[in-house]
Design a protein around this motif. Structure first.
Motif, PDB file in Angstrom:
ATOM      1  N   GLU A   1       3.509   1.466  -0.862  1.00 24.13           N
ATOM      2  CA  GLU A   1       3.304   1.399  -2.312  1.00 24.13           C
ATOM      3  C   GLU A   1       2.376   0.254  -2.723  1.00 24.13           C
ATOM      4  OE1 GLU A   1       7.432   1.357  -1.704  1.00 24.13           O
ATOM      5  OE2 GLU A   1       6.278   2.893  -0.686  1.00 24.13           O
ATOM      6  N   TYR A   2       2.217  -0.734  -1.839  1.00 23.43           N
ATOM      7  CA  TYR A   2       1.368  -1.896  -2.146  1.00 23.43           C
ATOM      8  C   TYR A   2      -0.049  -1.748  -1.604  1.00 23.43           C
ATOM      9  CZ  TYR A   2       5.507  -4.415  -3.728  1.00 23.43           C
ATOM     10  OH  TYR A   2       6.632  -4.806  -4.414  1.00 23.43           O
ATOM     11  N   GLU A   3      -0.396  -0.573  -1.108  1.00 26.39           N
ATOM     12  CA  GLU A   3      -1.709  -0.386  -0.488  1.00 26.39           C
ATOM     13  C   GLU A   3      -2.846  -0.854  -1.397  1.00 26.39           C
ATOM     14  OE1 GLU A   3      -4.688   3.077   1.274  1.00 26.39           O
ATOM     15  OE2 GLU A   3      -2.610   3.606   0.808  1.00 26.39           O
ATOM     16  N   GLU A   4      -2.841  -0.421  -2.649  1.00 26.10           N
ATOM     17  CA  GLU A   4      -3.930  -0.779  -3.562  1.00 26.10           C
ATOM     18  C   GLU A   4      -4.017  -2.290  -3.765  1.00 26.10           C
ATOM     19  OE1 GLU A   4      -5.009   0.047  -8.182  1.00 26.10           O
ATOM     20  OE2 GLU A   4      -4.332   1.802  -7.027  1.00 26.10           O
ATOM     21  N   LYS A   5      -2.875  -2.947  -3.943  1.00 31.60           N
ATOM     22  CA  LYS A   5      -2.856  -4.401  -4.145  1.00 31.60           C
ATOM     23  C   LYS A   5      -3.359  -5.130  -2.895  1.00 31.60           C
ATOM     24  CE  LYS A   5       0.985  -4.421  -7.427  1.00 31.60           C
ATOM     25  NZ  LYS A   5       0.739  -5.187  -8.606  1.00 31.60           N
TER      26      LYS A   5
ATOM     27  N   MET B   1      -5.382  -3.947  -0.513  1.00 35.21           N
ATOM     28  CA  MET B   1      -6.810  -3.727  -0.302  1.00 35.21           C
ATOM     29  C   MET B   1      -7.646  -4.507  -1.333  1.00 35.21           C
ATOM     30  SD  MET B   1      -6.452  -2.230   2.439  1.00 35.21           S
ATOM     31  CE  MET B   1      -8.028  -1.695   3.042  1.00 35.21           C
ATOM     32  N   ASP B   2      -7.120  -4.672  -2.537  1.00 34.84           N
ATOM     33  CA  ASP B   2      -7.787  -5.507  -3.541  1.00 34.84           C
ATOM     34  C   ASP B   2      -7.781  -6.974  -3.099  1.00 34.84           C
ATOM     35  OD1 ASP B   2      -8.994  -5.913  -6.243  1.00 34.84           O
ATOM     36  OD2 ASP B   2      -7.142  -7.080  -6.536  1.00 34.84           O
TER      37      ASP B   2
ATOM     38  N   ARG C   1     -10.401  -7.308  -0.492  1.00 40.40           N
ATOM     39  CA  ARG C   1     -11.727  -7.259  -1.119  1.00 40.40           C
ATOM     40  C   ARG C   1     -12.116  -8.621  -1.688  1.00 40.40           C
ATOM     41  NH1 ARG C   1     -13.015  -7.834  -5.746  1.00 40.40           N
ATOM     42  NH2 ARG C   1     -10.950  -7.444  -6.600  1.00 40.40           N
TER      43      ARG C   1
ATOM     44  N   THR D   1      -8.496   0.348   7.790  1.00 42.65           N
ATOM     45  CA  THR D   1      -7.739   1.081   6.771  1.00 42.65           C
ATOM     46  C   THR D   1      -6.379   0.429   6.569  1.00 42.65           C
ATOM     47  OG1 THR D   1      -6.639   2.542   8.356  1.00 42.65           O
ATOM     48  CG2 THR D   1      -8.790   3.277   7.486  1.00 42.65           C
ATOM     49  N   PHE D   2      -5.748   0.744   5.451  1.00 39.62           N
ATOM     50  CA  PHE D   2      -4.396   0.258   5.207  1.00 39.62           C
ATOM     51  C   PHE D   2      -3.451   0.776   6.285  1.00 39.62           C
ATOM     52  CE2 PHE D   2      -0.121   1.074   3.683  1.00 39.62           C
ATOM     53  CZ  PHE D   2       0.273  -0.210   3.329  1.00 39.62           C
TER      54      PHE D   2
ATOM     55  N   ARG E   1       1.191  -9.285  -9.715  1.00 40.38           N
ATOM     56  CA  ARG E   1      -0.071  -9.487  -8.987  1.00 40.38           C
ATOM     57  C   ARG E   1       0.211 -10.075  -7.606  1.00 40.38           C
ATOM     58  NH1 ARG E   1      -5.640 -10.102  -9.485  1.00 40.38           N
ATOM     59  NH2 ARG E   1      -6.586 -12.055  -8.803  1.00 40.38           N
TER      60      ARG E   1
END
Length: 174
Positions: free
Chosen positions: A12-16, A18-19, A22, A42-43, A78
């Motif tokens: 569920e935290y993949e987006e956070k 990867m951000d 970045r 990749t995640f 965050r």
């Protein structure tokens, strides 16, 4: 000081995550304490390594069992930082790496988050029965030195490592 909570990574935290990666790449920063997130394509690849490294039976070759946490803001969710607790030390970690590695994203630095994150990680070390915690840093990393000292660290020595000097600090837990 309850601005952060340590959370184990899940899909569920993949987006956070990867951000987070970045931001470090964009700033050319070292992403310590992230269980190799900076090297993963990749995640899914990173998450597989993270899961394997949790246990001695499945830890990847050349590594030691470790638990990697995300430091999440209790205000807005965050991802502020990441911290890795190595359950045991091999020779390299005893000299240069220590039990704990961590990083704070550049946009959140100089707000005391590292000190709070390390304090939370020390509670996790106690649960793992790590009574004496070794933390190291480059002698030039004044912010990290302050973070460790704020958590009761005492310097043991300095070890030359290539063109840098690694300082070794110990924190004894009750």
């Amino acid at each position: 000081m309850n601005r952060l909570k340590l959370v184990l990574p899940t899909p569920e935290y993949e987006e956070k995550l990867m951000d987070y990666k970045r931001e470090f790449i964009e700033n050319g920063d070292s992403m310590d304490g992230s269980a190799g997130l900076n090297n993963a394509e990749t995640f899914e690849e990173w998450y597989s390594v993270f899961l394997d490294n949790l246990k001695e039976e499945t830890v990847r070759k050349g590594l030691v069992p470790a638990t990697t946490y995300m430091a999440i803001s209790t205000d807005n969710g965050r991802l502020i930082g990441m911290i890795d607790i190595r359950h045991i030390l091999n020779e390299y970690l005893l000299n240069y790496g220590g039990h704990i590695g961590y990083s704070i994203r550049k946009s959140e630095r100089k707000q005391g988050y590292a000190t709070e994150m390390l304090a939370l990680a020390l509670k996790e070390c106690a649960k793992l029965n790590i009574k004496k915690v070794l933390i190291t840093c480059d002698k030039e990393n004044i912010a990290s030195v302050k973070t460790m000292i704020n958590n009761g660290a005492k310097i043991e020595n300095e070890i030359p490592e290539g063109n840098r000097i690694t300082q070794r600090y110990w924190i004894t837990l009750d």
